[in-house]
Design an enzyme around this catalytic site. Sequence first.
Site, PDB file in Angstrom:
ATOM      1  N   ARG A 179      -1.178   9.087   2.849  1.00  0.00           N
ATOM      2  CA  ARG A 179      -0.172   8.112   3.296  1.00  0.00           C
ATOM      3  C   ARG A 179       1.047   8.887   3.777  1.00  0.00           C
ATOM      4  O   ARG A 179       1.219  10.049   3.446  1.00  0.00           O
ATOM      5  CB  ARG A 179       0.180   7.153   2.159  1.00  0.00           C
ATOM      6  CG  ARG A 179      -1.044   6.374   1.646  1.00  0.00           C
ATOM      7  CD  ARG A 179      -0.645   5.248   0.702  1.00  0.00           C
ATOM      8  NE  ARG A 179      -1.806   4.629   0.075  1.00  0.00           N
ATOM      9  CZ  ARG A 179      -2.508   3.628   0.610  1.00  0.00           C
ATOM     10  NH1 ARG A 179      -2.157   3.135   1.790  1.00  0.00           N
ATOM     11  NH2 ARG A 179      -3.537   3.116  -0.019  1.00  0.00           N
ATOM     12  N   ASP A 224      -9.547  -4.257   1.236  1.00  0.00           N
ATOM     13  CA  ASP A 224      -9.022  -5.569   0.825  1.00  0.00           C
ATOM     14  C   ASP A 224      -9.435  -6.679   1.788  1.00  0.00           C
ATOM     15  O   ASP A 224      -9.228  -7.853   1.497  1.00  0.00           O
ATOM     16  CB  ASP A 224      -7.487  -5.547   0.767  1.00  0.00           C
ATOM     17  CG  ASP A 224      -6.940  -4.575  -0.259  1.00  0.00           C
ATOM     18  OD1 ASP A 224      -7.749  -4.035  -1.044  1.00  0.00           O
ATOM     19  OD2 ASP A 224      -5.721  -4.350  -0.275  1.00  0.00           O
ATOM     20  N   GLY A 249      -6.636  -5.633  -3.946  1.00  0.00           N
ATOM     21  CA  GLY A 249      -6.127  -6.735  -3.127  1.00  0.00           C
ATOM     22  C   GLY A 249      -4.629  -6.840  -3.315  1.00  0.00           C
ATOM     23  O   GLY A 249      -4.158  -7.556  -4.184  1.00  0.00           O
TER      24      GLY A 249
HETATM   25  N1  LIG Z   1       4.820   0.462  11.036  1.00  0.00           N
HETATM   26  C1  LIG Z   1       4.283   1.671  11.154  1.00  0.00           C
HETATM   27  N2  LIG Z   1       4.429   2.392  12.288  1.00  0.00           N
HETATM   28  C2  LIG Z   1       3.875   3.622  12.408  1.00  0.00           C
HETATM   29  N3  LIG Z   1       3.138   4.205  11.440  1.00  0.00           N
HETATM   30  C3  LIG Z   1       2.948   3.543  10.298  1.00  0.00           C
HETATM   31  C4  LIG Z   1       3.496   2.244  10.084  1.00  0.00           C
HETATM   32  N4  LIG Z   1       3.150   1.839   8.834  1.00  0.00           N
HETATM   33  C5  LIG Z   1       2.409   2.835   8.303  1.00  0.00           C
HETATM   34  N5  LIG Z   1       2.285   3.853   9.173  1.00  0.00           N
HETATM   35  C6  LIG Z   1       1.530   5.095   8.958  1.00  0.00           C
HETATM   36  O1  LIG Z   1       0.164   4.753   8.851  1.00  0.00           O
HETATM   37  C7  LIG Z   1      -0.475   5.536   7.858  1.00  0.00           C
HETATM   38  C8  LIG Z   1      -1.197   4.684   6.864  1.00  0.00           C
HETATM   39  O2  LIG Z   1      -0.378   3.612   6.406  1.00  0.00           O
HETATM   40  P1  LIG Z   1      -0.639   2.924   4.999  1.00  0.00           P
HETATM   41  O3  LIG Z   1      -0.542   3.927   3.924  1.00  0.00           O
HETATM   42  O4  LIG Z   1       0.229   1.722   4.908  1.00  0.00           O
HETATM   43  O5  LIG Z   1      -2.161   2.537   5.027  1.00  0.00           O
HETATM   44  P2  LIG Z   1      -2.926   1.386   5.763  1.00  0.00           P
HETATM   45  O6  LIG Z   1      -3.313   1.825   7.108  1.00  0.00           O
HETATM   46  O7  LIG Z   1      -2.131   0.118   5.715  1.00  0.00           O
HETATM   47  O8  LIG Z   1      -4.240   1.298   4.905  1.00  0.00           O
HETATM   48  P3  LIG Z   1      -4.457   0.687   3.430  1.00  0.00           P
HETATM   49  O9  LIG Z   1      -5.184  -0.594   3.634  1.00  0.00           O
HETATM   50  O10 LIG Z   1      -5.257   1.693   2.734  1.00  0.00           O
HETATM   51  O11 LIG Z   1      -3.109   0.486   2.818  1.00  0.00           O
HETATM   52  C9  LIG Z   1       0.606   6.406   7.235  1.00  0.00           C
HETATM   53  O12 LIG Z   1       0.525   7.690   7.801  1.00  0.00           O
HETATM   54  C10 LIG Z   1       1.881   5.726   7.625  1.00  0.00           C
HETATM   55  O13 LIG Z   1       2.921   6.661   7.775  1.00  0.00           O
HETATM   56  O1  LIG Z   2      -3.569   4.334  -4.951  1.00  0.00           O
HETATM   57  P1  LIG Z   2      -3.498   4.341  -3.481  1.00  0.00           P
HETATM   58  O2  LIG Z   2      -4.337   5.355  -2.818  1.00  0.00           O
HETATM   59  O3  LIG Z   2      -2.104   4.346  -2.945  1.00  0.00           O
HETATM   60  O4  LIG Z   2      -4.130   2.974  -2.970  1.00  0.00           O
HETATM   61  C1  LIG Z   2      -3.996   1.747  -3.597  1.00  0.00           C
HETATM   62  C2  LIG Z   2      -4.098   0.635  -2.595  1.00  0.00           C
HETATM   63  O5  LIG Z   2      -5.064   0.858  -1.617  1.00  0.00           O
HETATM   64  C3  LIG Z   2      -5.835  -0.296  -1.424  1.00  0.00           C
HETATM   65  O6  LIG Z   2      -7.092  -0.044  -1.977  1.00  0.00           O
HETATM   66  C4  LIG Z   2      -5.958  -0.587   0.040  1.00  0.00           C
HETATM   67  O7  LIG Z   2      -6.455   0.527   0.683  1.00  0.00           O
HETATM   68  C5  LIG Z   2      -5.134  -1.400  -2.163  1.00  0.00           C
HETATM   69  O8  LIG Z   2      -6.002  -2.369  -2.637  1.00  0.00           O
HETATM   70  C6  LIG Z   2      -4.435  -0.640  -3.229  1.00  0.00           C
HETATM   71  O9  LIG Z   2      -3.264  -1.262  -3.616  1.00  0.00           O
HETATM   72 MG   LIG Z   3      -1.213  -0.780   4.188  1.00  0.00          MG
END
Ligand SMILES: Nc1ncnc2c1ncn2[C@@H]1O[C@H](COP(=O)(O)OP(=O)(O)OP(=O)(O)O)[C@@H](O)[C@H]1O
Ligand SMILES: O=P(O)(O)OC[C@H]1O[C@](O)(CO)[C@@H](O)[C@@H]1O
Ligand SMILES: [Mg+2]
EC number: 2.7.1.11
Length: 527
Positions: A243, A299, A343
């Site tokens: 992340r 999720d 979730g």
């Molecule tokens: N609004 C945004 N604009 C640009 N980059 C973003 C934004 N939000 C998140 N990112 C980047 O996207 C990547 C992943 O974001 P995030 O950790 O929220 O996971 P996700 O794609 O939502 O997946 P998950 O369902 O696992 O949470 C990170 O590198 C983060 O810096």
């Molecule tokens: O512990 P981590 O890697 O930040 O991820 C937890 C989150 O990732 C998810 O599995 C979504 O990718 C969520 O359900 C959960 O809150």
């Molecule tokens: Mg996310």
Amino acid sequence: MDSISHSATAAPKFTSLLRTKPSLHCHRSHGFSFPNSRVLRFRSSRIRKRSGVFAKIRKQSPAIDFSDPDWKIKYQMDFQWRFNIPHITDIFPDAAPIPSTFCLKMSGYPSDEEWHGYINNNDRVLLKVIHFSSPTSAGAECIDPDCTWVEQWVHRAGPREKIYFKPEEVKAAIVTCGGLCPGLNDVIRQIVITLEIYGVKKIVGIPFCYRGFSDNDLSEMPLSRKVVQNIHLSGGSLLGVSRGGPSVSDMVDRMEENGINMLFVFGGNGTHAGANAIHNECRKRRLKVAVVGVPKTIDNDILLMDKTFGFDTAVEEAQRAINSAYIEAHSAYHGIGVVKLMGRSSGFIAMHAALASGQIDICLIPEVPFHLHGPHGVLRHLKYLIETKGSAVVCVAEGAGQNFLEKTIATDASGNIVLGDIGVHIQQETKKYFKEIGVHVDVKYIDPTYMIRACRANASDGILCTVLGQNAVHGAFGGYSGITVGICNTHYVYFPIPEVISHPRAVDPNSRMWHRCLTSTGQPDFI
Ligand SMILES: Nc1ncnc2c1ncn2[C@@H]1O[C@H](COP(=O)(O)OP(=O)(O)OP(=O)(O)O)[C@@H](O)[C@H]1O
Ligand SMILES: O=P(O)(O)OC[C@H]1O[C@](O)(CO)[C@@H](O)[C@@H]1O
Ligand SMILES: [Mg+2]
């Protein structure tokens, strides 16, 4: 023969509207609501801001004027404009396509010379397939008070007869972001295999999400069929996930330096916001780059899709935790099992796992408020279950009941709020409650989150990953960018990224599925 009008809109109707926003005065949030029904609301107008990066999502239009006899046609025209998928020729109008190097025709079969097996750029898939006759029908999504049938078409995914990249000039990169999800390796594998079939030689993995673009200690991982051949046999991601990460401009700088002109990005809402920002930055710099997303969210909280990969596996794997909780509860004197499932903002895994297992007495999800204490609370119902059945099993989604927990401002590296542990809270409150009323109970708590996420994909997810991965490559070669792939009413489609990430998809408490879940558990309203 495919007419190569990849552009906007040659949907079954309104073919003249190619990529031009119609000037209309319809819709998005017209303000009426019906009891027990959901009127379609378009939240795509939101602008999400993060770390100085804007993922700009289309501008808000005025509300629909239903007294206008043409409101429906205007609505559909606007819909076509919103669901147009960006194409290389939007910025390079002279980009000349070449015949596809992805050959589908086997010599001598089929005999019909006209057959080619490609997707016509004008093929469309129907987004909504139920005609609700009344706004009071369960789960109704209505645009107008009469719930008029309005066709909404989206772009069909798949290989095109003409392509906009010469395979020998392509350098493709794959990046996997967010949390783990079953099937990541399956999608990586399919993308690499399909790219090779097109004739691409330069394929690399970017390690540990967007971080791999900025961290000097991390270098590109060369990928080939040989490297990825067996990676789907284990869970996780060959490339690693993380992340947080660098700014969009830094990422595009790195892409330019390294000559990357196709980028495949797997992730949830956050990752897709990043992918869309990369796409926009590439356009601003007039780079001929295709950015294609593959929705990865265990999720299942991405809008408009039947489901996302990894979800089925998660539901299946959750059965093991639920069954263990059930056996523990059932074998103990006054046993209560509590299982917390993933979730953050939607309860799809909890709802489906409860439905599949048939062992859950109480399912709690973020979308449906509940009380723990009081005459209608969860604890009183648990007492009833102990008295009548002798044991009980509770399944709670991690984002449920956050109002009972101490608010925190802590965020992870991506800016996601760190949630309190509702599972532990329910376990503690249950123990306290039964102690106070002098009833013996044996409470066991199971949190299988990381065991579920680390699994390899099951067969149905394996197939979904295969199709999505292949379609991602077809989309890029077809010249599209700023798109993501999905399954919609069992057909495969391309969506413009902003339309699927304006907000997380949630369980509709008025849907038949949630009502089925309530029928199955037999739980009352906890309010
Ligand atoms: N609004 C945004 N604009 C640009 N980059 C973003 C934004 N939000 C998140 N990112 C980047 O996207 C990547 C992943 O974001 P995030 O950790 O929220 O996971 P996700 O794609 O939502 O997946 P998950 O369902 O696992 O949470 C990170 O590198 C983060 O810096
Ligand atoms: O512990 P981590 O890697 O930040 O991820 C937890 C989150 O990732 C998810 O599995 C979504 O990718 C969520 O359900 C959960 O809150
Ligand atoms: Mg996310």
